[in-house]
Design a protein around this motif. Structure first.
Motif, PDB file in Angstrom:
ATOM      1  N   GLY A   1       0.789  -1.228   0.000  1.00 52.45           N
ATOM      2  CA  GLY A   1       0.000   0.000   0.000  1.00 52.45           C
ATOM      3  C   GLY A   1       0.816   1.271   0.000  1.00 52.45           C
ATOM      4  N   GLY A   2       2.146   1.160   0.073  1.00 49.17           N
ATOM      5  CA  GLY A   2       2.980   2.355   0.134  1.00 49.17           C
ATOM      6  C   GLY A   2       3.724   2.601  -1.158  1.00 49.17           C
ATOM      7  N   MET A   3       4.573   3.620  -1.135  1.00 46.87           N
ATOM      8  CA  MET A   3       5.437   3.930  -2.265  1.00 46.87           C
ATOM      9  C   MET A   3       6.863   4.004  -1.768  1.00 46.87           C
ATOM     10  SD  MET A   3       7.354   5.750  -4.465  1.00 46.87           S
ATOM     11  CE  MET A   3       7.417   7.502  -4.138  1.00 46.87           C
ATOM     12  N   THR A   4       7.747   3.240  -2.400  1.00 48.44           N
ATOM     13  CA  THR A   4       9.145   3.190  -2.015  1.00 48.44           C
ATOM     14  C   THR A   4      10.010   3.582  -3.210  1.00 48.44           C
ATOM     15  OG1 THR A   4       8.654   1.360  -0.503  1.00 48.44           O
ATOM     16  CG2 THR A   4      10.965   1.710  -1.089  1.00 48.44           C
ATOM     17  N   LEU A   5      11.000   4.438  -2.953  1.00 47.59           N
ATOM     18  CA  LEU A   5      11.957   4.768  -4.001  1.00 47.59           C
ATOM     19  C   LEU A   5      12.986   3.653  -4.109  1.00 47.59           C
ATOM     20  CD1 LEU A   5      12.578   8.565  -3.314  1.00 47.59           C
ATOM     21  CD2 LEU A   5      11.123   7.547  -5.076  1.00 47.59           C
ATOM     22  N   VAL A   6      13.308   3.237  -5.328  1.00 47.89           N
ATOM     23  CA  VAL A   6      14.252   2.144  -5.533  1.00 47.89           C
ATOM     24  C   VAL A   6      15.341   2.580  -6.511  1.00 47.89           C
ATOM     25  CG1 VAL A   6      12.531   0.374  -5.051  1.00 47.89           C
ATOM     26  CG2 VAL A   6      12.875   1.136  -7.409  1.00 47.89           C
ATOM     27  N   ASP A   7      16.500   1.901  -6.410  1.00 51.90           N
ATOM     28  CA  ASP A   7      17.593   2.193  -7.332  1.00 51.90           C
ATOM     29  C   ASP A   7      17.491   1.276  -8.548  1.00 51.90           C
ATOM     30  OD1 ASP A   7      18.482  -0.304  -6.448  1.00 51.90           O
ATOM     31  OD2 ASP A   7      20.107   0.526  -5.219  1.00 51.90           O
ATOM     32  N   THR A   8      18.448   1.387  -9.447  1.00 46.72           N
ATOM     33  CA  THR A   8      18.411   0.638 -10.699  1.00 46.72           C
ATOM     34  C   THR A   8      18.378  -0.866 -10.467  1.00 46.72           C
ATOM     35  OG1 THR A   8      19.686   2.418 -11.734  1.00 46.72           O
ATOM     36  CG2 THR A   8      19.552   0.328 -12.930  1.00 46.72           C
ATOM     37  N   ALA A   9      19.227  -1.361  -9.548  1.00 45.12           N
ATOM     38  CA  ALA A   9      19.312  -2.805  -9.303  1.00 45.12           C
ATOM     39  C   ALA A   9      18.006  -3.350  -8.722  1.00 45.12           C
ATOM     40  CB  ALA A   9      20.478  -3.104  -8.365  1.00 45.12           C
ATOM     41  N   ARG A  10      17.441  -2.634  -7.763  1.00 39.06           N
ATOM     42  CA  ARG A  10      16.198  -3.077  -7.142  1.00 39.06           C
ATOM     43  C   ARG A  10      15.046  -3.016  -8.151  1.00 39.06           C
ATOM     44  NH1 ARG A  10      13.559  -6.367  -3.600  1.00 39.06           N
ATOM     45  NH2 ARG A  10      12.055  -5.274  -2.275  1.00 39.06           N
ATOM     46  N   ALA A  11      15.038  -2.002  -8.985  1.00 38.50           N
ATOM     47  CA  ALA A  11      14.000  -1.891 -10.005  1.00 38.50           C
ATOM     48  C   ALA A  11      14.036  -3.100 -10.934  1.00 38.50           C
ATOM     49  CB  ALA A  11      14.177  -0.599 -10.793  1.00 38.50           C
ATOM     50  N   GLN A  12      15.240  -3.528 -11.322  1.00 39.58           N
ATOM     51  CA  GLN A  12      15.370  -4.685 -12.201  1.00 39.58           C
ATOM     52  C   GLN A  12      14.923  -5.961 -11.492  1.00 39.58           C
ATOM     53  OE1 GLN A  12      16.282  -4.550 -15.562  1.00 39.58           O
ATOM     54  NE2 GLN A  12      15.390  -6.605 -15.440  1.00 39.58           N
ATOM     55  N   GLU A  13      15.286  -6.092 -10.204  1.00 35.04           N
ATOM     56  CA  GLU A  13      14.888  -7.269  -9.423  1.00 35.04           C
ATOM     57  C   GLU A  13      13.366  -7.380  -9.343  1.00 35.04           C
ATOM     58  OE1 GLU A  13      15.085  -8.894  -4.765  1.00 35.04           O
ATOM     59  OE2 GLU A  13      16.081  -7.021  -5.333  1.00 35.04           O
ATOM     60  N   LEU A  14      12.702  -6.259  -9.077  1.00 31.53           N
ATOM     61  CA  LEU A  14      11.247  -6.278  -8.950  1.00 31.53           C
ATOM     62  C   LEU A  14      10.572  -6.519 -10.289  1.00 31.53           C
ATOM     63  CD1 LEU A  14      10.726  -3.347  -6.419  1.00 31.53           C
ATOM     64  CD2 LEU A  14      10.688  -5.806  -5.950  1.00 31.53           C
ATOM     65  N   TYR A  15      11.127  -5.936 -11.332  1.00 31.40           N
ATOM     66  CA  TYR A  15      10.554  -6.145 -12.666  1.00 31.40           C
ATOM     67  C   TYR A  15      10.637  -7.620 -13.046  1.00 31.40           C
ATOM     68  CZ  TYR A  15       9.666  -5.641 -17.660  1.00 31.40           C
ATOM     69  OH  TYR A  15       9.138  -5.771 -18.922  1.00 31.40           O
ATOM     70  N   ASP A  16      11.761  -8.263 -12.724  1.00 32.97           N
ATOM     71  CA  ASP A  16      11.931  -9.690 -13.031  1.00 32.97           C
ATOM     72  C   ASP A  16      10.936 -10.551 -12.265  1.00 32.97           C
ATOM     73  OD1 ASP A  16      14.020  -9.069 -14.711  1.00 32.97           O
ATOM     74  OD2 ASP A  16      15.592  -9.539 -13.256  1.00 32.97           O
ATOM     75  N   ALA A  17      10.494 -10.072 -11.094  1.00 34.56           N
ATOM     76  CA  ALA A  17       9.573 -10.843 -10.261  1.00 34.56           C
ATOM     77  C   ALA A  17       8.114 -10.645 -10.656  1.00 34.56           C
ATOM     78  CB  ALA A  17       9.755 -10.449  -8.791  1.00 34.56           C
ATOM     79  N   MET A  18       7.851  -9.701 -11.539  1.00 37.28           N
ATOM     80  CA  MET A  18       6.477  -9.397 -11.941  1.00 37.28           C
ATOM     81  C   MET A  18       5.939 -10.432 -12.920  1.00 37.28           C
ATOM     82  SD  MET A  18       6.254  -5.284 -12.585  1.00 37.28           S
ATOM     83  CE  MET A  18       5.208  -4.369 -11.438  1.00 37.28           C
ATOM     84  N   GLY A  19       4.629 -10.619 -12.862  1.00 36.02           N
ATOM     85  CA  GLY A  19       3.961 -11.405 -13.881  1.00 36.02           C
ATOM     86  C   GLY A  19       3.714 -10.532 -15.103  1.00 36.02           C
TER      87      GLY A  19
END
Length: 331
Positions: free
Chosen positions: A35-53
């Protein structure tokens, strides 16, 4: 003072939303704050994108979403925000202009790339946002079109963009330009974590009379004022802001201006699909009435209608005909 050319000009993050459904277990496994918003760096953004359906890409950004709603309601709008000279930057620029919004901020060459927000939407419709600001956080004061800012009735500022130094300086300059031209300044608090980092700045702006219209939800208001009681927080801010708009999710919203108070209930919908952009579109509906000089209650009603439309589907850009919805539900 000359008559304004635009109704609203906004400065905000120029980002593309990447949205995908997710189970609560996925949110927990990834260590996300639901429910929140978190700022992420490039590496974390890629990790989360890879985990998405399977995901859907929609141009976003809080202030840009608000302008999309305003333009759909017939307001004349302009946007200032930084994208990179890359594919997502082209997508964002196209989407903004296709919505009838004036947009001429020069693209930024090189890294970082255009910003994106990775949004996980759980079955209850709650959105968990993870934002990589990318090029957005490098919007310099020199990129401002000061003549354009001075030509708009309302300058609308996005709290999210207050975090990076360059755009913060740009927004301070924009406030000065709008004030010198006799225009109104509207500010959306955006998120409690932003207030925790920059609350002193926001409180100073309020105390100095730099904000004419303040948008905040219940949680943001509590963080801003230090008051856990909603009414105590409202009283603390309303005395120093010409127009205060405080939203309460399913419990509706209130607005106070010149000592007068109005309230609105949340619009009923069949199912909450995705709450992304609810506050953005509420602001759009409210401002669409405010620039027309409508009474507070009417402005709130328009906000509630627009928020209901946006939470009935994925994404923070309107899919229904907002003009028709407002006309049908306001008589």
């Amino acid at each position: 003072m000359t008559a304004p050319t635009f109704d609203v000009i906004a400065i905000g993050n120029a980002i593309v939303d990447v949205m995908a459904p997710a189970e609560d277990a996925t949110i927990e496994r990834l260590g996300l704050a639901k429910g929140g918003m978190t700022l992420v760096d490039t590496a974390r953004a890629q990790e989360l994108y890879d985990a998405m359906g399977p995901a859907k890409e929609i141009s976003g950004g809080s202030a840009a979403n608000t302008l999309a709603g305003l333009a759909a309601l017939g307001a004349k709008c302009a946007f200032i925000g930084q994208v990179a000279d890359d594919q997502l930057g082209e997508v964002f620029a196209h989407d903004v202009r296709a919505g009838g919004i004036a947009y001429a901020t020069p693209m930024r060459a090189g890294d970082p790339p255009t910003g994106r927000c990775l949004i996980f939407v759980t079955p209850d419709g709650e959105r968990t946002m993870n934002t990589f600001l990318g090029a957005s956080q490098f919007l310099p004061p020199v990129a401002l079109d000061e003549t354009l800012i001075a030509s708009a009735a309302v300058l609308y500022l996005e709290g999210y963009l207050w975090d990076p130094e360059e755009p913060r300086r740009a927004m301070r300059r924009a406030i000065d330009v709008a004030r010198a031209a006799g225009r109104m300044v509207a500010f959306t608090a955006s998120e409690s974590f932003v207030i925790e980092r920059h609350g002193d700045d926001f409180r100073d702006l309020i105390a100095e009379g730099m904000i004419d219209i303040l948008f905040a939800n219940e949680g943001e208001l509590a963080t801003l004022t230090g008051e856990s009681d909603f009414e105590a927080g409202v009283a603390k801010v309303a005395a120093n802001v010409p127009v205060l708009v405080a939203t309460r999710g399913p419990h509706g919203a209130i607005a106070i201006a010149a000592g007068k108070r109005a309230e609105v209930a949340a619009e009923p919908i069949a199912k909450v699909v995705d709450t992304t952009g609810a506050g953005d579109l509420f602001a759009a509906g409210f401002l669409s009435g405010h620039v027309r000089g409508l009474p507070l209650a009417d402005c709130l009603k328009r906000g509630a209608i627009c928020a209901a439309e946006i939470i009935s589907h994925y994404g923070a850009r309107p899919e229904g005909d907002l003009k028709a919805l407002v006309a049908a539900r306001t008589g």
